[in-house]
Write a protein that holds these residues in place. Structure first.
Motif, mmCIF file in Angstrom:
data_model
loop_
_atom_site.group_PDB
_atom_site.id
_atom_site.type_symbol
_atom_site.label_atom_id
_atom_site.label_comp_id
_atom_site.label_asym_id
_atom_site.label_seq_id
_atom_site.Cartn_x
_atom_site.Cartn_y
_atom_site.Cartn_z
ATOM 1 N N LEU A 364 1.351 -1.270 0.114
ATOM 2 C CA LEU A 364 -0.375 -0.086 -0.039
ATOM 3 C C LEU A 364 1.049 1.116 -0.311
ATOM 4 N N CYS A 365 1.740 1.358 0.776
ATOM 5 C CA CYS A 365 2.705 2.689 0.853
ATOM 6 C C CYS A 365 3.708 2.541 -0.627
ATOM 7 N N ASP A 366 3.952 1.490 -1.088
ATOM 8 C CA ASP A 366 4.674 1.832 -2.494
ATOM 9 C C ASP A 366 3.804 2.175 -3.387
ATOM 10 N N PHE A 367 2.207 1.567 -3.381
ATOM 11 C CA PHE A 367 1.222 1.996 -4.703
ATOM 12 C C PHE A 367 0.711 3.816 -3.783
ATOM 13 N N THR A 368 1.276 3.913 -3.214
ATOM 14 C CA THR A 368 0.435 5.480 -2.733
ATOM 15 C C THR A 368 2.133 6.137 -2.555
ATOM 16 N N ALA A 369 3.060 6.116 -3.193
ATOM 17 C CA ALA A 369 4.269 6.084 -3.235
ATOM 18 C C ALA A 369 4.136 6.668 -4.912
ATOM 19 N N ARG A 370 4.427 5.284 -5.299
ATOM 20 C CA ARG A 370 4.233 5.292 -6.823
ATOM 21 C C ARG A 370 3.662 6.588 -7.309
ATOM 22 N N SER A 371 1.912 6.361 -7.202
ATOM 23 C CA SER A 371 0.977 7.303 -7.354
ATOM 24 C C SER A 371 1.190 8.970 -7.589
ATOM 25 N N LEU A 372 1.612 9.670 -6.645
ATOM 26 C CA LEU A 372 2.221 11.136 -6.185
ATOM 27 C C LEU A 372 3.588 11.037 -6.487
ATOM 28 N N ALA A 373 4.418 9.807 -7.019
ATOM 29 C CA ALA A 373 5.581 10.847 -8.043
ATOM 30 C C ALA A 373 5.227 10.567 -9.689
ATOM 31 N N ARG A 374 4.598 10.099 -9.956
ATOM 32 C CA ARG A 374 3.592 9.800 -10.986
ATOM 33 C C ARG A 374 3.073 11.517 -11.216
ATOM 34 N N ARG A 375 2.513 12.179 -10.411
ATOM 35 C CA ARG A 375 1.847 13.246 -10.141
ATOM 36 C C ARG A 375 3.029 14.624 -9.882
ATOM 37 N N ASN A 376 3.960 13.867 -9.143
ATOM 38 C CA ASN A 376 4.945 14.325 -9.049
ATOM 39 C C ASN A 376 6.059 14.559 -10.839
ATOM 40 N N LYS A 377 5.500 15.002 -11.676
ATOM 41 C CA LYS A 377 6.121 14.340 -13.280
ATOM 42 C C LYS A 377 7.484 13.834 -12.821
ATOM 43 N N GLY A 378 7.021 12.069 -12.218
ATOM 44 C CA GLY A 378 8.520 11.053 -12.341
ATOM 45 C C GLY A 378 9.500 11.652 -11.010
ATOM 46 N N PHE A 384 6.281 10.631 -0.011
ATOM 47 C CA PHE A 384 5.232 10.274 -0.020
ATOM 48 C C PHE A 384 5.296 8.945 0.382
ATOM 49 N N ARG A 385 5.691 8.438 1.192
ATOM 50 C CA ARG A 385 5.720 7.153 1.772
ATOM 51 C C ARG A 385 4.492 7.969 3.426
ATOM 52 N N ILE A 386 4.265 9.557 3.768
ATOM 53 C CA ILE A 386 3.687 9.594 5.044
ATOM 54 C C ILE A 386 2.179 9.860 4.552
ATOM 55 N N PRO A 387 1.285 9.653 3.664
ATOM 56 C CA PRO A 387 0.072 9.753 3.355
ATOM 57 C C PRO A 387 -0.440 8.610 3.695
ATOM 58 N N VAL A 388 0.173 7.072 3.391
ATOM 59 C CA VAL A 388 -0.729 6.519 3.941
ATOM 60 C C VAL A 388 -1.227 6.623 5.548
ATOM 61 N N CYS A 389 -0.342 7.656 6.162
ATOM 62 C CA CYS A 389 -0.780 7.599 7.668
ATOM 63 C C CYS A 389 -2.206 8.207 8.256
ATOM 64 N N LEU A 390 -3.079 8.279 6.916
ATOM 65 C CA LEU A 390 -4.428 8.767 6.880
ATOM 66 C C LEU A 390 -4.718 7.616 7.212
ATOM 67 N N PHE A 391 -5.009 6.153 6.026
ATOM 68 C CA PHE A 391 -5.921 5.538 6.164
ATOM 69 C C PHE A 391 -5.885 4.916 7.379
ATOM 70 N N ALA A 392 -4.418 5.414 7.877
ATOM 71 C CA ALA A 392 -4.201 4.203 9.300
ATOM 72 C C ALA A 392 -4.824 5.032 10.422
ATOM 73 N N VAL A 393 -4.629 6.452 10.447
ATOM 74 C CA VAL A 393 -6.274 6.925 11.295
ATOM 75 C C VAL A 393 -7.449 6.585 11.329
ATOM 76 N N ILE A 394 -7.804 6.922 10.139
ATOM 77 C CA ILE A 394 -9.238 6.702 9.789
ATOM 78 C C ILE A 394 -9.512 5.026 10.033
ATOM 79 N N VAL A 395 -8.293 4.009 10.470
ATOM 80 C CA VAL A 395 -8.996 2.865 10.832
ATOM 81 C C VAL A 395 -9.083 2.760 12.805
ATOM 82 N N PHE A 396 -7.647 3.855 12.753
ATOM 83 C CA PHE A 396 -7.507 3.450 14.339
ATOM 84 C C PHE A 396 -8.845 4.587 15.174
ATOM 85 N N ALA A 397 -9.106 5.131 14.556
ATOM 86 C CA ALA A 397 -10.303 6.103 15.620
ATOM 87 C C ALA A 397 -11.323 5.153 15.049
ATOM 88 N N ILE A 398 -12.059 4.056 14.428
ATOM 89 C CA ILE A 398 -12.821 3.129 14.253
ATOM 90 C C ILE A 398 -12.760 2.010 15.209
#
Length: 525
Positions: A364-378, A384-398
């Motif tokens: 999941l971290c690799d996928f997020t990092a590659r997606s953001l890298a493409r949007r950042n002109k490669g 780009f490893r950090i945004p996956v923490c948004l998913f973590a905090v949602i699961v934590f809250a639940i």
């Protein structure tokens, strides 16, 4: 590095091994396959029996053991707390000794004391008085902590000694799964074992298994520390793409089957035999720096804001998950749940499933990092490893807030919901830890081992701190209130991911400038 480079066609002759092996046949990277795999097998096995097993063995029986020993529940929690305190305190020292004199002496020392500690725990149940039983059992748990330290601190680094970068992914994931999630499986087995065999026999069963592991260290885990010459090689974005790195500095292509040996041939170097590898230590010094200086260099990283962030996300906040384990038997043994010791063990099934699913955090971290890298002109950035923490905090809250509601409205059938919530928290823990760990590997790779040692130390200190108050806190304020407090702290703590993502690159530039200046001054001095 451009992310588009990762998808270009690669021929076998374009492969560059990372790290580059030396011309010495004793280089662990050049060991026969059976030797490397046997060493890893016992490393993995010993991580289970010395690092993952001792801690959670008595977790499901916290209340029953308190009744048996006639001590408060808090005292039983401290049996695990003091063990983890020893692990945290010795972690930096063991790391420095390994850098200086090698890993084999540390593994041998740890395995020996792990066996001794289990033997002391067995003796603790044979004392003439309950007071002496508790004291001896506490001493045994602390000695077990000595046996845990090396396997928790050095195992991942040992994989890096023996395997090329593209061979480490699965092996590292297995170790992380062992150290992070297998404790839940141990708790499940220990709960049933305690109910049918008693606490003493749990340690009796563990003892011969640990002796077997110690013999495995002696005969099949030779010294993996090795001083090899530095051969220039391109730095890949992540370990899974290491074999795709193309050599641009030279026209020499290195075939995977016939690695390039620098500085001559290996024919003039004597290959060590099996008996020679049985020595407790090689007698070599692998780092010429002063040990005190090596130790202080670990703590210098506290000046790095990114390290403080990782400590918060991957140590402090996830410690709530482990700290809460001290209270589970206290919560679910009385009415209306009325769980037996074995059923308290089965409660950890949710955490076991959550931990296993947490292995998906890496892809999941690799996928997020590659997606953001493409949007950042490669162009890839470590942040780009950090945004996956948004998913973590949602699961934590639940997990935390649903668990808090369920505990405030107790009913026997809600134990399944509570187990699910605990599993969700375990899953969030895996995602957050993976995200923080990958960020450190990508952003501060030269210092990653020292930072991980700091992280391990802080986590274990916090685990000990929880053992001194969390049972009383849960009893006085209520377990539902406790869950909500941890949930609020977790959500607020993850807000720090935003400034870390925004200012992380600036911080990286500052840190590298500071370290370059420090190394320059050290060289001149």
């Amino acid at each position: 590095m451009l992310v588009t480079d990762l998808y270009s066609p690669v021929q076998k002759t374009d492969i560059v091994l990372v790290p580059q092996p030396s011309n010495d046949p004793n280089d662990p990277l050049l060991w026969p396959t059976w030797k490397r795999e046997a060493s890893f097998a016992f490393l993995f096995f010993n991580c289970i029996i010395f690092a993952a097993c001792p801690g959670p063995m008595i977790a499901p029986a916290t209340v029953a053991l308190a009744v048996q020993l006639q001590v408060p529940i808090k005292k039983v929690a401290e049996l695990s707390g003091y063990q983890l305190l020893i692990v945290g305190a010795l972690g930096p020292i063991v790391s420095v000794l390994a850098q200086k004199y090698g890993k084999r002496p540390q593994f041998l020392f740890a395995a020996f004391f792990g066996v001794i500690g289990t033997g002391i725990c067995i003796a603790g149940f044979d004392q003439s008085s309950l007071k002496h039983s508790y004291v001896v059992l506490l001493a045994g748990r602390m000695v077990q902590g000595i046996g845990t330290t090396a396997f928790e601190s050095l195992s991942v680094a040992a994989i890096g000694d023996m395997f090329f970068l593209h061979e480490r992914g699965l092996r590292t994931a297995l170790l992380v799964l062992t150290l992070a999630c297998l404790s839940s499986f141990v708790a499940i087995i220990a709960g049933t074992g305690f109910e049918h065999l008693g606490a003493r026999n749990l340690f009796v069963i563990l003892l011969p298994i640990q002796i077997f592991g110690m013999l495995g260290v002696l005969f099949f885990m030779p010294e993996s520390q090795f001083n090899r010459g530095v051969v220039a090689a391109p730095a890949p974005v992540s370990s899974s793409e290491a074999v795709r790195a193309k050599e641009k500095a030279t026209n020499t292509h290195i075939d995977e089957a016939t690695p390039n040996h620098a500085n001559g041939t290996s024919s003039s170097i004597v290959k060590r035999g099996f008996l020679h590898d049985l020595r407790p230590a090689t007698g070599e010094t692998y780092n010429e720096q002063n040990m005190l200086k090596l130790l202080l260099e670990i703590f210098v990283h506290f000046l790095n804001p990114a390290v403080i962030w990782v400590m918060l996300v991957s140590a402090v906040l996830v410690s709530f998950f482990v700290g809460t384990a001290y209270t589970l038997a206290q919560i679910f043994t009385p009415p209306p749940y009325n769980l037996s010791v074995a059923q308290n063990g089965f409660f950890f099934t949710g955490a076991l499933i959550g931990g296993i699913l947490g292995v998906s955090a890496g892809p999941l971290c690799d996928f997020t990092a590659r997606s953001l890298a493409r949007r950042n002109k490669g162009v890839y950035e470590a942040e780009f490893r950090i945004p996956v923490c948004l998913f973590a905090v949602i699961v934590f809250a639940i997990g935390w807030f649903t668990w808090g509601w369920a505990l405030d409205h107790p009913a026997h059938n809600r134990v399944y919901l509570c187990s699910f919530c605990y599993g969700a928290i375990c899953f969030g823990t895996s995602v957050a830890s993976t995200s923080g760990g990958l960020y450190i590997l990508d952003a501060f790779k030269p210092h990653s081992t020292q930072i991980f040692i700091l992280q391990m130390m802080i986590k274990n200190f916090i685990f000990y701190a929880f053992s001194t108050f969390i049972n009383e806190f849960a009893a006085e304020s209520g377990p539902g209130h406790m869950a909500r407090v941890w949930g609020i702290c977790t959500v607020c703590g993850f807000v720090t991911c935003v400034p870390m993502y925004v200012f992380g690159k600036v911080n990286r530039v500052w840190v590298y400038k500071m370290w370059s200046r420090y190394l320059s001054d050290a060289k001149e001095g």
